[in-house]
Design an enzyme around this catalytic site. Structure first.
Site, PDB file in Angstrom:
ATOM      1  N   GLU A 121     -12.516   3.833   5.179  1.00 42.16           N
ATOM      2  CA  GLU A 121     -12.435   3.472   6.634  1.00 42.16           C
ATOM      3  C   GLU A 121     -13.998   3.773   7.529  1.00 42.16           C
ATOM      4  OE1 GLU A 121      -8.097   3.854   8.233  1.00 42.16           O
ATOM      5  OE2 GLU A 121      -8.845   5.569   7.351  1.00 42.16           O
TER       6      GLU A 121
ATOM      7  N   GLN B 220       0.843  -1.039  -0.080  1.00 42.25           N
ATOM      8  CA  GLN B 220       0.188   0.010  -0.210  1.00 42.25           C
ATOM      9  C   GLN B 220       0.671   1.226   0.002  1.00 42.25           C
ATOM     10  OE1 GLN B 220      -2.840  -2.142   3.168  1.00 42.25           O
ATOM     11  NE2 GLN B 220      -3.288  -0.053   3.016  1.00 42.25           N
TER      12      GLN B 220
ATOM     13  N   GLU C  73       0.623  -1.825   4.615  1.00 43.84           N
ATOM     14  CA  GLU C  73       1.023  -0.498   4.662  1.00 43.84           C
ATOM     15  C   GLU C  73       2.553  -0.521   5.018  1.00 43.84           C
ATOM     16  OE1 GLU C  73       0.486   3.729   6.965  1.00 43.84           O
ATOM     17  OE2 GLU C  73      -1.169   2.386   6.915  1.00 43.84           O
TER      18      GLU C  73
ATOM     19  N   THR D  34      -2.637  12.186  10.337  1.00 47.31           N
ATOM     20  CA  THR D  34      -2.305  12.924  11.661  1.00 47.31           C
ATOM     21  C   THR D  34      -0.764  13.245  11.480  1.00 47.31           C
ATOM     22  OG1 THR D  34      -1.971  10.971  13.031  1.00 47.31           O
ATOM     23  CG2 THR D  34      -3.964  12.310  13.066  1.00 47.31           C
TER      24      THR D  34
ATOM     25  N   ARG E 257      -7.645  -1.094   8.645  1.00 47.59           N
ATOM     26  CA  ARG E 257      -8.839   0.079   8.152  1.00 47.59           C
ATOM     27  C   ARG E 257      -9.445   0.543   9.458  1.00 47.59           C
ATOM     28  NH1 ARG E 257     -13.342  -2.790   4.130  1.00 47.59           N
ATOM     29  NH2 ARG E 257     -14.002  -0.746   3.185  1.00 47.59           N
TER      30      ARG E 257
ATOM     31  N   ALA F 201      -5.564   5.686   5.406  1.00 44.28           N
ATOM     32  CA  ALA F 201      -6.481   6.878   6.430  1.00 44.28           C
ATOM     33  C   ALA F 201      -7.283   7.338   5.209  1.00 44.28           C
ATOM     34  CB  ALA F 201      -5.364   7.954   6.412  1.00 44.28           C
TER      35      ALA F 201
ATOM     36  N   ARG G 114      -4.836   7.664  17.204  1.00 40.09           N
ATOM     37  CA  ARG G 114      -6.243   7.919  16.616  1.00 40.09           C
ATOM     38  C   ARG G 114      -7.366   7.280  17.259  1.00 40.09           C
ATOM     39  NH1 ARG G 114      -8.416   8.984  11.057  1.00 40.09           N
ATOM     40  NH2 ARG G 114      -6.238   9.631  10.227  1.00 40.09           N
TER      41      ARG G 114
ATOM     42  N   PHE H  62      -6.087  -3.384   3.399  1.00 43.17           N
ATOM     43  CA  PHE H  62      -6.903  -3.308   4.491  1.00 43.17           C
ATOM     44  C   PHE H  62      -5.971  -2.662   5.720  1.00 43.17           C
ATOM     45  CE2 PHE H  62      -9.080  -7.220   2.929  1.00 43.17           C
ATOM     46  CZ  PHE H  62     -10.139  -6.481   2.589  1.00 43.17           C
TER      47      PHE H  62
END
Length: 790
Positions: A734, A214, A249, A463, A359, A532, A327, A245
């Protein structure tokens, strides 16, 4: 999409612009099995295959490692260990230097990669990897977080505290107060395509890695870091993933780095594809949490103060646990205003695989905490939880009241949750159905029904401020066809299609004139991961910027050539009006090419307004919020704890949808994935730190038959993004997942009915049939007498 059709020069609108439902560009290939994933690519001549040797203890010092049987096994060409890493033996995305490519000296979780076998075939590599003889000096292992102390136990990253007002003082003076804790399970990504990389060595220090990732840029940097070469020598390419998902990443980096190291060492192409069991054992998952909450409220159910501790299982290294914990705190309010609030994270080190992005990235866990608080208040004051939800909402957009500041001091300026909940409540006949369910339960001894309507407010932006940027590359060829490339990755969510629709809309040409191409770091550099929920927001704007640059050059050219003012040049479907005449788009492009006009552009976008100061716990962390609500109804067998989701109604806000068909699919899929997380998907480690749920035989994702029997999903047809996003659309990756919290609370409602809704069931997640049954028995015991458990 890439089929070339003759454009209609008299059409009133283009085929495939924005705000129109379009089939996913690869849908037919998915169905026919023609979509090419990494493992489907033709292998270069001489390709070798990797197999990982994994640790068999959760925590220990490697005393000896005998790999002689591995090296002499059939087909084995080489065996790599930490000593073979030419650069830094680290792939930590948080720059903590705590995440080795291959374990060196110490192993920190059961299943940690220690060595990699390179062999002629994948089967030979995997079989040989099991022949290693490693002796360990075992060390004490931390395997659970329930009993850990945020003040004294080891954490992998500095914790965060959000604070507004004085929660302790407000709690002390609150008329009513409840203090408790809950456990919230993790989740495996269970992407259809596992972790896979194909590394092909090039000239000098160069290497190309085809990787199911990703974040191509991050994978590029990690591979370069491990090889000890500049990022410019590494190219990472990905056309599509078979699901991500969040699990690709950071988790894709290890296989990519090992494959690249082997490729450069041996001068051969190397492919590494993990088996499902290996994948589930050796890669990170959604973080499981223990949530402590202390809530003060009045007799009406209005929340006055909350104090939270969100403790998560980070695993052995930091990975992304810091921002995931952040988060979770950002969403501990969900859609509710807390006058005085304190929320703290605890990022506990454990001797288990490092958990990672999934996710929602901690947001859903924060919302579960918020909804538990709502439920506690509702049971304490004897009201329908929906009443308590509506009583505590943030002020609606335009009210400009005092109840619009989040725990991180950002004003909520676009709140539309009141209208969404009101429309859903009426549309799904909530009040009537609640009365009917009460009557049913009174007459049904063993089967009980439950219903819940829960909201979602989800913040959109990374963020990490520097991640909120994107690049795109657009070429217009002399025949009028268009080539589009951007930094986002396709994992089935339709991102490439949406960005192509944006480009088609900008040029006013049919969608089939825009060619979608693989994401690659040698075309668009320094990109953020596709995460995100910001893929279309960022990359759509970057592609629009590139297209507009070319469009403006065409306008300037036409104005000069035809001697007309710029404002008399209008792009119409597949043609351009220049003064009083219309010229086919293809023809204008051909003329521009002959006139040596540049028909290529690099676009760029960075999200405005956002800023975040973690040290102070305040800032404008999100560009905007996405909203939604779901109402779910369940039936529970009180003798076994088994249950069925009878019906779910969803109303979700995606602003002005770029592609309604794609967005509806994302909402449906996100809801079902969230439902799996909160109901049937249970991760179990034994007392040796071994993951026991590492295959579909022991880990239950939802089946098609588990979906709600009645499943009504609708988009708001009146909302649009408060901020100037790409065509006023909103993110959709998400935000739909936590809509499934409605199922957890419908189950809780059914459980509570066995004791006439007199006490909060405190049903933890995943709410497996076993856990539901235990909650039912607990409620029955409470109803039978004051000395029963609680």
């Amino acid at each position: 999409m890439n089929k070339h059709a003759t454009p209609d020069l008299k059409a009133a609108s283009i085929k495939g612009g924005v705000h129109v439902s379009q089939q996913h560009d690869s849908a037919h290939k998915h169905v026919a099995g023609n979509a090419v994933y990494i493992d489907d690519m033709p292998e270069p001549a001489g390709t070798l295959h990797g197999g990982l040797g994994l640790s068999t203890v959760a925590h220990g010092v490697i005393r000896s490692m005998d790999l002689s049987a591995v090296r002499t096994a059939p087909g084995v060409v080489a065996v790599l260990t930490a000593a073979d890493v030419p650069g830094e033996n680290d792939i930590s995305p948080s720059a903590m230097h705590d995440d080795p490519v291959l374990a060196d000296g110490t192993v920190q979780f059961h299943g940690q990669p220690i060595f990699c076998v390179i062999a002629q075939t994948r089967d030979q590599a995997r079989r040989a990897a099991r022949l290693g003889k490693i002796e360990y000096q075992e060390q004490p292992a931390v395997l659970d977080i329930w009993d850990l102390d945020p003040d004294t136990d080891r954490q992998v990253f500095p914790a965060l505290t959000l604070k507004r007002g004085d929660a302790a003082a407000a709690l002390a003076r609150a008329p009513r107060r409840v203090t408790a804790r809950m456990r919230l399970g993790g989740q495996d990504h269970f992407y259809l395509e596992g972790q896979v990389s194909l590394a092909v060595p090039g000239e000098d220090s160069e290497v190309t890695v085809y990787c199911s990732t990703q974040g191509p840029t991050e994978t590029q940097h990690m591979v370069a870091h491990a090889l000890g070469i500049p990022s410019s020598a590494v190219t990472v390419e990905i056309r599509r993933m078979g699901g991500g998902f969040g699990g690709k990443e950071t988790q894709a980096n290890q296989c990519a780095a090992i494959a690249a190291i082997a490729a450069k060492k041996l001068g051969r192409a190397i492919k590494i594809r993990l088996d499902r069991d290996e994948d589930m054992t050796a890669t990170g998952k959604r973080h499981d949490f223990v949530i402590d909450y202390d809530v003060g409220f009045d007799d009406e159910g209005r929340i006055l103060a909350v104090d939270y501790v969100f403790a998560l299982r980070a695993g052995f290294s930091a990975d992304l646990s810091g921002p995931v914990g952040d988060r979770a705190l950002f969403h501990c309010d969900n859609a509710y205003f807390f006058p005085d609030v304190q929320a703290r994270s605890a990022l506990f080190h454990t001797n288990t695989v490092s958990n990672t992005a999934f996710r929602g990235f901690g947001g859903p866990q924060g919302m579960v905490g918020a909804e538990r608080v709502i439920e506690e208040v509702a049971f304490a004051v004897g009201k329908d939880p929906l009443e308590i939800r509506k009583l505590n909402f943030y002020d609606a957009m335009g009210e400009n009241g005092a109840r619009n500041v989040t725990p991180y001091h950002q004003k909520v300026e676009d709140c539309i949750i009141q209208r969404i909940v009101a429309e859903l409540e009426e549309g799904c006949s909530y009040a009537r159905r609640r009365r009917e369910i009460a009557a049913f339960n009174n007459n049904s001894r063993f089967v009980k029904r439950g219903i819940a309507l829960t909201p979602v407010k989800f913040g959109i932006s990374f963020t990490k401020t520097e991640a909120n940027q994107a690049g795109a590359l657009v070429h217009v060829y002399a025949d009028g066809s268009v080539h589009m490339n951007h930094g986002g990755t396709e994992m089935g969510q339709g991102l490439h299609l949406k960005v192509a629709q944006v480009v088609a809309e900008e040029f006013q040409i049919d969608l089939d004139r825009v060619r979608i191409t693989a994401t690659t770091t040698d075309k668009v550099p320094n990109t953020a991961p596709t995460a995100a929920s910001s893929g279309a927001d960022l990359n759509g704007m970057a592609a629009q910027d590139a297209a507009r640059q070319i469009k403006n050059r065409l306008i300037d050219f036409a104005a000069e050539r035809y001697q007309v003012p710029r404002d008399q040049i209008v792009f119409l479907p597949n043609r351009v009006r220049v003064g009083n005449q219309e010229i086919a788009f293809n023809e204008l492009v051909r003329q521009a090419f002959v006139a040596r006009i540049q028909l290529s552009a690099a676009g760029f976008y960075k999200t405005p307004k956002i800023h975040w100061d973690r040290s102070k716990g305040r800032g404008h962390a999100f560009y905007y919020f996405a909203y939604g609500a779901a109402c779910s109804e369940v039936s529970v067998d009180t003798l076994t704890g088994e249950y069925v989701v009878e019906r779910t109604d969803i109303l979700h806000d995606v602003g002005r949808s770029l592609n309604p068909a794609i967005d509806l699919g994302q909402i449906e899929g996100g809801f079902v994935q969230g439902m799996g997380w909160l109901t049937t998907e249970e991760l179990v480690w034994d007392d040796k730190g071994r993951l026991r749920t590492h295959a579909p035989s022991t880990y239950k994702i939802p089946l098609a038959s588990d979906r709600p029997k009645i499943f009504n999903v609708a988009l708001t047809d009146w909302s649009q993004a408060y901020e100037p996003t790409i065509h006023r659309s909103k993110a959709v990756g998400e935000p739909p997942l936590p809509l499934a919290i409605s199922v957890l609370h419908a189950l809780s409602d059914a459980v509570a009915s066995v004791a006439e809704h007199k006490a909060c069931p405190r049903l933890d997640a995943p709410a497996t049939p076993e856990r539901v049954l235990m909650a039912i028995e607990r409620m029955k015991a409470q109803a039978d007498g004051p000395t029963s458990g609680g």
